[in-house]
Design a protein around this motif. Structure first.
Motif, mmCIF file in Angstrom:
data_model
loop_
_atom_site.group_PDB
_atom_site.id
_atom_site.type_symbol
_atom_site.label_atom_id
_atom_site.label_comp_id
_atom_site.label_asym_id
_atom_site.label_seq_id
_atom_site.Cartn_x
_atom_site.Cartn_y
_atom_site.Cartn_z
ATOM 1 N N TYR A 213 0.854 -0.822 -0.318
ATOM 2 C CA TYR A 213 0.038 0.141 0.097
ATOM 3 C C TYR A 213 1.040 0.915 -0.008
ATOM 4 N N CYS A 214 1.802 1.246 1.151
ATOM 5 C CA CYS A 214 2.926 2.712 0.990
ATOM 6 C C CYS A 214 3.409 2.495 -0.438
ATOM 7 N N LEU A 215 3.850 1.544 -1.169
ATOM 8 C CA LEU A 215 4.713 1.606 -2.493
ATOM 9 C C LEU A 215 3.646 2.168 -3.367
ATOM 10 N N SER A 216 2.828 1.821 -3.926
ATOM 11 C CA SER A 216 1.406 1.892 -4.827
ATOM 12 C C SER A 216 1.105 3.644 -4.122
ATOM 13 N N GLU A 217 1.014 3.964 -3.114
ATOM 14 C CA GLU A 217 0.267 5.560 -2.994
ATOM 15 C C GLU A 217 1.785 6.539 -2.798
ATOM 16 N N LYS A 218 3.023 5.836 -3.110
ATOM 17 C CA LYS A 218 4.190 6.639 -3.319
ATOM 18 C C LYS A 218 4.402 7.511 -2.259
ATOM 19 N N ILE A 219 4.128 6.230 -0.761
ATOM 20 C CA ILE A 219 4.398 6.563 0.337
ATOM 21 C C ILE A 219 5.957 6.598 0.927
ATOM 22 N N ARG A 220 6.208 5.236 -0.015
ATOM 23 C CA ARG A 220 8.000 5.314 0.305
ATOM 24 C C ARG A 220 8.258 4.806 -1.046
ATOM 25 N N ASP A 221 9.516 4.474 -1.035
ATOM 26 C CA ASP A 221 10.039 3.991 -2.165
ATOM 27 C C ASP A 221 11.097 2.815 -2.177
ATOM 28 N N ASP A 222 11.579 1.858 -1.109
ATOM 29 C CA ASP A 222 11.668 0.802 -0.677
ATOM 30 C C ASP A 222 11.110 0.127 0.060
ATOM 31 N N ASP A 223 11.532 -1.517 -0.216
ATOM 32 C CA ASP A 223 10.467 -2.618 0.785
ATOM 33 C C ASP A 223 11.831 -3.390 1.645
ATOM 34 N N PRO A 224 11.495 -2.965 2.576
ATOM 35 C CA PRO A 224 12.300 -3.561 4.012
ATOM 36 C C PRO A 224 11.439 -4.753 4.061
ATOM 37 N N LEU A 225 10.998 -5.552 3.933
ATOM 38 C CA LEU A 225 10.809 -6.769 3.420
ATOM 39 C C LEU A 225 11.826 -7.642 2.849
ATOM 40 N N ARG A 226 12.305 -7.037 1.671
ATOM 41 C CA ARG A 226 13.228 -7.782 0.658
ATOM 42 C C ARG A 226 14.197 -9.192 1.287
ATOM 43 N N HIS A 227 14.951 -8.365 2.287
ATOM 44 C CA HIS A 227 15.579 -9.407 2.653
ATOM 45 C C HIS A 227 15.235 -10.094 3.876
ATOM 46 N N ILE A 228 13.765 -9.823 4.444
ATOM 47 C CA ILE A 228 13.121 -10.723 5.226
ATOM 48 C C ILE A 228 12.298 -12.483 5.050
ATOM 49 N N LYS A 229 12.759 -13.695 5.175
ATOM 50 C CA LYS A 229 12.639 -14.050 5.305
ATOM 51 C C LYS A 229 11.434 -15.449 6.035
ATOM 52 N N PRO A 230 10.071 -15.334 5.888
ATOM 53 C CA PRO A 230 9.077 -15.806 6.634
ATOM 54 C C PRO A 230 9.337 -16.919 7.798
ATOM 55 N N PRO A 231 9.009 -17.383 8.689
ATOM 56 C CA PRO A 231 8.741 -18.567 9.381
ATOM 57 C C PRO A 231 8.347 -19.949 8.876
ATOM 58 N N LYS A 232 8.701 -20.687 8.335
ATOM 59 C CA LYS A 232 8.071 -22.107 8.257
ATOM 60 C C LYS A 232 7.114 -22.216 8.532
ATOM 61 N N VAL A 233 6.152 -22.440 8.312
ATOM 62 C CA VAL A 233 5.294 -23.109 9.278
ATOM 63 C C VAL A 233 4.458 -24.851 8.344
ATOM 64 N N ALA A 234 3.937 -25.066 9.175
ATOM 65 C CA ALA A 234 4.214 -26.552 8.774
ATOM 66 C C ALA A 234 3.239 -26.733 8.179
ATOM 67 N N VAL A 235 2.577 -27.245 7.246
ATOM 68 C CA VAL A 235 1.185 -27.507 6.522
ATOM 69 C C VAL A 235 0.275 -28.316 7.824
ATOM 70 N N SER A 236 -0.604 -27.951 7.635
ATOM 71 C CA SER A 236 -2.270 -27.854 8.787
ATOM 72 C C SER A 236 -3.513 -28.872 8.234
#
Length: 303
Positions: free
Chosen positions: A92-115
């Motif tokens: 949302y921030c990127l689309s609204e030009k509120i910021r121009d970078d993604d702080p999540l680009r190097h963050i890997k989500p935790p592995k979640v076991a298939v339930s």
């Protein structure tokens, strides 16, 4: 009440949620989940820095929050959902030009076991469907609801919210308004049509206290809540002697699993369930495979 949330962060969150509501048509439950996740994130980071601004969040902030959750034994599934909420906010921030970078680009989500979702055998479903007493108006209603739920795989919220103009018994279809206000047509099948016909001709008039287009009114003549309906299902499970743990999606799971067990194409099941992403539907292939493995182990001479 914003608690530790600054006026600025509260304003940013409100604007974000309003866009999700107006443009994406998300449900109140989904919006509430986004709000809860992002408020928790803000509160933690505001405790670290009183001047914290959500729109300026960094990967260092995110890693600190993830470490905090891990130290407090928060489940991987919950953390993955929190990151998903943040990812939507960053988009949302990127689309609204509120910021121009993604702080999540190097963050890997935790592995979640298939339930694997709980499901019912076909025999258990038949017992459940036979449990309501159709000599009573309430029994006719509940029988019709169970038949429709198993025939269509509707979400419980979609079922209790059905209106008369969404159904065509002549054509044998129901028009469902799903998540994101997306419409889909789902066939009903003969048993569901028969149960609906009986209820609409007899029991529904007895339950209605005033004019309403709700297909399945409560005993008070108003739209039934999903919680009330689930109490009814648990009651019929007891009547039928079913010991499986029931969740609000058990019959939906059974619908999908039994279709796949009988050879239905995964993409067809995806369309019927109203899943926007095929990967969401693929969990049912695991369920079906697990059932087949159990059958082989139980009945094959070398299983």
């Amino acid at each position: 009440m914003t608690g530790l949330l600054s006026a600025h962060n509260a304003q940013v969150l409100d604007a974000f949620l309003e866009v999700l509501y107006l443009e994406k048509g998300l449900s109140d439950n989904t919006l509430s989940a986004y709000q809860t996740d992002l408020r928790q994130l803000c509160r933690f980071l505001t405790q670290q820095d009183a001047a914290f601004s959500l729109v300026d969040i960094t990967d260092t902030d995110i890693r600190a929050y993830l470490s905090h959750r891990q130290a407090n034994n928060v489940s991987a599934r919950s953390t993955a959902r929190a990151l998903s909420s943040l990812k939507t906010f960053i988009k949302y921030c990127l689309s609204e030009k509120i910021r121009d970078d993604d702080p999540l680009r190097h963050i890997k989500p935790p592995k979640v076991a298939v339930s694997l979702p709980d499901s019912l055998t076909e025999a258990q479903v038949e017992s459940l469907l036979a449990a309501p007493d159709t000599a009573l108006a309430v029994g006719q209603r509940d029988k019709a609801m169970l038949e429709v739920l198993y025939a269509t795989g509707l979400r419980v919220t979609e079922l209790v919210g059905l209106r008369l103009d969404q159904m065509s018994l002549l054509q044998g279809v129901v028009r469902v308004i799903g998540k994101g206000n997306k419409e889909r047509l789902v066939p009903l099948g003969e048993p569901a049509i028969e149960a609906l016909t009986l209820f609409l001709q007899q029991g529904r008039h007895e339950l209605l206290k005033h004019s309403s287009d709700v297909v399945f009114p409560s005993t008070r003549g108003t739209q039934m809540t999903r919680q009330t309906f689930w109490h009814r299902i648990k009651h019929y499970a007891m009547v039928a002697g079913i010991q499986v743990h029931l969740s609000p999606h058990t019959l939906r799971h059974a619908f999908a699993t039994h279709l796949l067990n009988h050879g239905a194409d995964l993409r067809v099941v995806q369309l019927l369930l109203g899943h926007s992403d095929l990967s969401t539907t693929q969990i049912y292939t695991h369920v079906a495979s697990e059932r087949l493995t159990h059958i082989i182990e139980s009945h094959h001479p070398r299983g």
